[in-house]
Structures are given as structure tokens and as C-alpha cells.
Design a protein around this motif. Structure first.
Motif, PDB file in Angstrom:
ATOM      1  N   VAL A  11      12.425 -10.458  -6.488  1.00 21.34           N
ATOM      2  CA  VAL A  11      12.675  -9.020  -6.365  1.00 21.34           C
ATOM      3  C   VAL A  11      11.378  -8.278  -6.077  1.00 21.34           C
ATOM      4  O   VAL A  11      11.303  -7.435  -5.169  1.00 21.34           O
ATOM      5  N   VAL A  12      10.330  -8.587  -6.833  1.00 14.58           N
ATOM      6  CA  VAL A  12       9.037  -7.930  -6.633  1.00 14.58           C
ATOM      7  C   VAL A  12       8.475  -8.243  -5.253  1.00 14.58           C
ATOM      8  O   VAL A  12       7.959  -7.356  -4.550  1.00 14.58           O
ATOM      9  N   THR A  13       8.574  -9.505  -4.825  1.00 13.54           N
ATOM     10  CA  THR A  13       8.064  -9.899  -3.509  1.00 13.54           C
ATOM     11  C   THR A  13       8.792  -9.175  -2.394  1.00 13.54           C
ATOM     12  O   THR A  13       8.175  -8.674  -1.439  1.00 13.54           O
ATOM     13  N   GLU A  14      10.106  -9.096  -2.495  1.00 16.83           N
ATOM     14  CA  GLU A  14      10.891  -8.440  -1.455  1.00 16.83           C
ATOM     15  C   GLU A  14      10.575  -6.952  -1.371  1.00 16.83           C
ATOM     16  O   GLU A  14      10.352  -6.408  -0.281  1.00 16.83           O
ATOM     17  N   LEU A  15      10.538  -6.291  -2.512  1.00 18.22           N
ATOM     18  CA  LEU A  15      10.242  -4.859  -2.504  1.00 18.22           C
ATOM     19  C   LEU A  15       8.806  -4.591  -2.050  1.00 18.22           C
ATOM     20  O   LEU A  15       8.542  -3.647  -1.294  1.00 18.22           O
ATOM     21  N   GLY A  16       7.867  -5.431  -2.497  1.00 20.94           N
ATOM     22  CA  GLY A  16       6.482  -5.253  -2.084  1.00 20.94           C
ATOM     23  C   GLY A  16       6.282  -5.485  -0.602  1.00 20.94           C
ATOM     24  O   GLY A  16       5.559  -4.742   0.073  1.00 20.94           O
ATOM     25  N   THR A  17       6.913  -6.515  -0.077  1.00 21.92           N
ATOM     26  CA  THR A  17       6.812  -6.794   1.360  1.00 21.92           C
ATOM     27  C   THR A  17       7.381  -5.640   2.177  1.00 21.92           C
ATOM     28  O   THR A  17       6.820  -5.247   3.206  1.00 21.92           O
ATOM     29  N   ASN A  18       8.479  -5.092   1.723  1.00 19.89           N
ATOM     30  CA  ASN A  18       9.090  -3.953   2.405  1.00 19.89           C
ATOM     31  C   ASN A  18       8.137  -2.757   2.434  1.00 19.89           C
ATOM     32  O   ASN A  18       8.001  -2.074   3.453  1.00 19.89           O
ATOM     33  N   LEU A  19       7.452  -2.507   1.304  1.00 18.76           N
ATOM     34  CA  LEU A  19       6.487  -1.412   1.257  1.00 18.76           C
ATOM     35  C   LEU A  19       5.319  -1.642   2.219  1.00 18.76           C
ATOM     36  O   LEU A  19       4.904  -0.742   2.948  1.00 18.76           O
ATOM     37  N   GLU A  65      11.493  -3.842 -15.604  1.00 18.91           N
ATOM     38  CA  GLU A  65      11.904  -2.692 -14.787  1.00 18.91           C
ATOM     39  C   GLU A  65      10.928  -2.546 -13.630  1.00 18.91           C
ATOM     40  O   GLU A  65       9.714  -2.446 -13.836  1.00 18.91           O
ATOM     41  N   ILE A  66      11.457  -2.546 -12.421  1.00 19.20           N
ATOM     42  CA  ILE A  66      10.646  -2.519 -11.209  1.00 19.20           C
ATOM     43  C   ILE A  66      11.022  -1.293 -10.400  1.00 19.20           C
ATOM     44  O   ILE A  66      12.199  -1.088 -10.089  1.00 19.20           O
ATOM     45  N   LEU A  67      10.042  -0.468 -10.071  1.00 18.40           N
ATOM     46  CA  LEU A  67      10.283   0.675  -9.200  1.00 18.40           C
ATOM     47  C   LEU A  67       9.466   0.517  -7.932  1.00 18.40           C
ATOM     48  O   LEU A  67       8.287   0.143  -7.972  1.00 18.40           O
ATOM     49  N   SER A  68      10.099   0.800  -6.821  1.00 19.23           N
ATOM     50  CA  SER A  68       9.430   0.856  -5.523  1.00 19.23           C
ATOM     51  C   SER A  68       9.496   2.304  -5.057  1.00 19.23           C
ATOM     52  O   SER A  68      10.581   2.861  -4.884  1.00 19.23           O
ATOM     53  N   LEU A  69       8.321   2.923  -4.867  1.00 19.39           N
ATOM     54  CA  LEU A  69       8.245   4.332  -4.487  1.00 19.39           C
ATOM     55  C   LEU A  69       7.388   4.477  -3.242  1.00 19.39           C
ATOM     56  O   LEU A  69       6.336   3.836  -3.129  1.00 19.39           O
ATOM     57  N   ASP A  70       7.826   5.303  -2.312  1.00 16.75           N
ATOM     58  CA  ASP A  70       7.004   5.509  -1.120  1.00 16.75           C
ATOM     59  C   ASP A  70       7.266   6.883  -0.523  1.00 16.75           C
ATOM     60  O   ASP A  70       8.234   7.561  -0.849  1.00 16.75           O
ATOM     61  N   LEU A  71       6.360   7.279   0.348  1.00 20.11           N
ATOM     62  CA  LEU A  71       6.478   8.532   1.098  1.00 20.11           C
ATOM     63  C   LEU A  71       6.677   8.225   2.579  1.00 20.11           C
ATOM     64  O   LEU A  71       6.190   8.945   3.449  1.00 20.11           O
ATOM     65  N   THR A 104      11.551   6.887  -0.024  1.00 21.13           N
ATOM     66  CA  THR A 104      12.575   6.134  -0.741  1.00 21.13           C
ATOM     67  C   THR A 104      12.103   5.814  -2.154  1.00 21.13           C
ATOM     68  O   THR A 104      10.914   5.579  -2.386  1.00 21.13           O
ATOM     69  N   ALA A 105      13.058   5.823  -3.081  1.00 19.69           N
ATOM     70  CA  ALA A 105      12.802   5.370  -4.452  1.00 19.69           C
ATOM     71  C   ALA A 105      13.853   4.332  -4.808  1.00 19.69           C
ATOM     72  O   ALA A 105      15.046   4.533  -4.569  1.00 19.69           O
ATOM     73  N   ILE A 106      13.407   3.223  -5.378  1.00 15.24           N
ATOM     74  CA  ILE A 106      14.300   2.129  -5.772  1.00 15.24           C
ATOM     75  C   ILE A 106      13.979   1.718  -7.199  1.00 15.24           C
ATOM     76  O   ILE A 106      12.809   1.622  -7.580  1.00 15.24           O
TER      77      ILE A 106
END
Length: 340
Positions: free
Chosen positions: A42-50, A73-79, A124-126
Motif C-alpha cells: 500500500v505504501v509503495t503504491e501510494l508513494g510511487t503514485n505521488l 494509518e497511511i495518508l497520501s496528500l498532494d497539491l 488529492t487526499a487518500i
């Protein structure tokens, strides 16, 4: 609540740093090998996407306890550019960048709990959670009338956070405290933790708990502290605070500030009192430290109000982080208003 670890993800090599941090957390939480592997994916996928698609991306990783037990708990946040078609992006197998898994569909499948919010052109926020042991998702509210979530991160370069927050749930009533120790670093953490200890052991109205904390915190450098008490049956809210902890009562049609008085617990305060406010059915309460700018708004993104409280906290933090101090955002609303 323990602070989350914030890991900027601008370049692909930072994904490995996030994965290693997740591995440390899952080991400390006692995850088995299979569940730790799911969390790493999960962390790898979200990090790669960022790294490939986002702007100013960051992963937040936290060890939390929910109704389902120990949870990463993992949050992916971006602008970044946002996602125009969420349904397509969540289709299993959809990936626009050849990522290690199969895109956000894989994240949703691997996670125990998954929430996403995106505004095209605004980012996006995940939120993805991986439980140490399988448990029904409905256990997360644990029968309470409230849905609560918060994020707390340390100032850049610090290894401890000078902010703290806590919640106490008693059926249809809840109390939330946010404390911000003066400055940052270990001494600020000592002050906010002293306030937290009083909150966890004292009873009474918000102003009474704060007055007790003021007396017991005199040996610390002091802290800004606020407490909100909510009654879901009566539809009311009591609030008391000293210092610059901000409070907002927010719905789709109203936005009201909750006012703290000047002063610092443990140093100097005037006599405290509780302010009473009506709490409409569809309104949520937000408390935050001054690591978040006070003049935030959700114009253009009001759909976020229907989301998971931690996702709302992440959206506010992502847009309004000052970036030079500890930062805490806590969101509470009625459990039945929690979005998918």
C-alpha cells in the motif's frame, strides 16, 4: 494519540524511505509477515503514485488504535492535478504510470479501510488503513455517537512533537483536547503531555479541567490548550481554551469560530469559563494548533465535509500547513455523517 511521521515524496527514492518507516511501525505493532507485506505494498503504491504524478506530495504514517485494534494509518496528500474520474482510477488494474501494483484499485483491495477525495486542479487526499488483525469495519465507531480523527506532526527537523491531542467518548457525550506546548522540541512536548495527563485523569466541565491543568503545569514551559465538549442528544457544544488553539463549527451552510481567551496554561491565565454553542445535526467541529493557518476555507471542496474525519484533517493540513512548527488538526462529527 501518537504523532504521524511525515515523509515528503517528490522523487522515487523517497518511496523506499516511506516503505522502511512503515516496516518499522508494523514491526512495533506486532503485525505478522503477511499483513506487514500488505502494508508495504500500500505504501509503495501510494508513494510511487505521488512521485510520478503529484505536486508537493507527502505520505503520513501513523500507529493508531481503532475499534478494529492496532492499525497502520497511511495518508497520501498532494497539491497535484487531481483525479478527474475517480471511478476509472479505482478500477482494479488501472495504472497510468506502470506502478509496482495495479494502481489505486490495488490499494483499495489491500487496505482494511480506504477513503479518497480529489478535486481536479487542486489535488488529492487518500486514507488507507491496514489492521493488524482482520475485523469488521463497523467496529471502528465502537458503538459511540461520534466519528473522530486527527493528525499530529512534528516541526521540520524535530524528532518529537510539541503538540498533543486526546478524546474521551462516553456514549452520547465526547470531550476533545488539543494542546500546543510553547515552542517545539522536547520541552514543548513535556508541556503538552502534562496537559494530556490531566485531561485523561480529571473530570468536569472544560474550564474546570483547564484550571486544574494550569496549576499542575507550572513546572513546564506552558501550553496553549483548548477543550470542546459535545452532547449529541442535546445538540450542544461547550468550549473553553487559553492561547491560540483554534476551533471551528462547520457545516455546508455555516462556519462559526470557537473563541479561546488569551493566556498560557502553566504560565498565566485569566479566570476561565465555558462558552456554549448549538451543534446542528450536520455540523462538524475542527480544533487545530497554530501550525495550521487560521484563515482556511474549503471553498471549491465542500464535498470533503462528507468524508472520513482523518481525511478531512489531512485535506486541511495539506492546504494550510505553515511548515515551521508542530501541527495538529482534529475533526469530530456525528458517526452517521461519516462518508465512504
Amino acid at each position: 494519540m501518537a504523532p504521524h511521521i511525515a515523509i515528503p515524496v517528490i522523487e522515487p527514492n523517497q518511496v523506499g524511505e516511506a516503505r522502511r518507516a512503515a516496516a518499522r511501525l508494523t514491526y512495533e505493532m506486532g503485525f505478522d509477515e503477511v499483513t506487514s507485506g500488505r502494508a508495504a505494498l500500500v505504501v509503495t503504491e501510494l508513494g510511487t503514485n505521488l512521485a510520478r504524478h503529484a505536486k508537493e506530495g507527502v505520505l503520513l504514517l501513523g500507529s493508531v488504535t481503532t475499534g478494529a485494534g492496532r492499525t497502520l494509518e497511511i495518508l497520501s496528500l498532494d497539491l497535484g492535478p487531481g483525479i478527474a474520474d475517480l471511478r476509472q482510477s479505482l478500477a482494479d488494474g488501472h495504472s497510468t504510470g506502470g506502478s509496482p501494483g495495479t494502481g489505486l484499485g490495488a490499494v483499495r483491495r489491500l487496505a482494511s479501510d480506504f477513503h479518497i477525495f480529489s478535486v481536479p486542479g487542486s489535488g488529492t487526499a487518500i486514507v488507507a488503513r491496514v489492521h493488524a488483525k482482520h475485523a469488521p469495519l463497523v467496529a471502528a465507531t465502537n458503538g459511540h455517537a461520534f466519528s473522530v480523527g486527527g493528525l499530529c506532526i512534528a516541526a521540520p527537523g524535530e524528532t518529537v512533537c510539541g503538540d498533543s491531542w486526546a478524546v474521551r467518548l462516553h456514549g452520547n457525550k465526547a470531550q476533545i483536547m488539543v494542546a500546543d506546548g510553547l515552542g517545539h522540541g522536547p520541552q514543548a512536548a513535556e508541556a503538552s503531555q502534562a496537559a494530556l495527563h490531566v485531561f485523561e485523569t480529571a473530570t468536569g466541565a472544560p474550564h474546570a479541567i483547564l484550571e486544574r491543568a494550569h496549576t499542575l503545569m507550572r513546572s513546564t514551559r506552558g501550553a496553549a490548550v483548548a477543550i470542546a465538549e459535545l452532547d449529541a442528544n442535546a445538540g450542544s457544544l461547550l468550549f473553553a481554551g487559553a492561547g491560540n488553539i483554534a476551533g471551528r463549527l462547520l457545516s455546508g451552510v455555516d462556519d462559526r469560530s470557537l473563541l479561546s481567551q488569551h493566556g498560557t496554561l502553566g504560565v498565566q491565565i485569566r479566570k476561565l469559563s465555558d462558552a456554549s454553542y448549538p451543534w446542528p445535526d450536520h455540523a462538524m467541529v475542527v480544533l487545530h494548533s497554530d501550525g495550521i493557518t487560521s484563515r482556511w476555507n474549503i471553498d471549491g471542496a465542500r464535498g470533503v465535509l462528507q468524508q472520513d474525519p482523518v481525511l478531512i484533517a489531512g485535506w486541511l493540513l495539506r492546504n494550510n500547513l505553515r511548515g515551521r512548527d508542530d501541527a495538529t488538526v482534529v475533526v469530530i462529527k456525528r458517526a452517521r455523517e461519516q462518508g465512504a
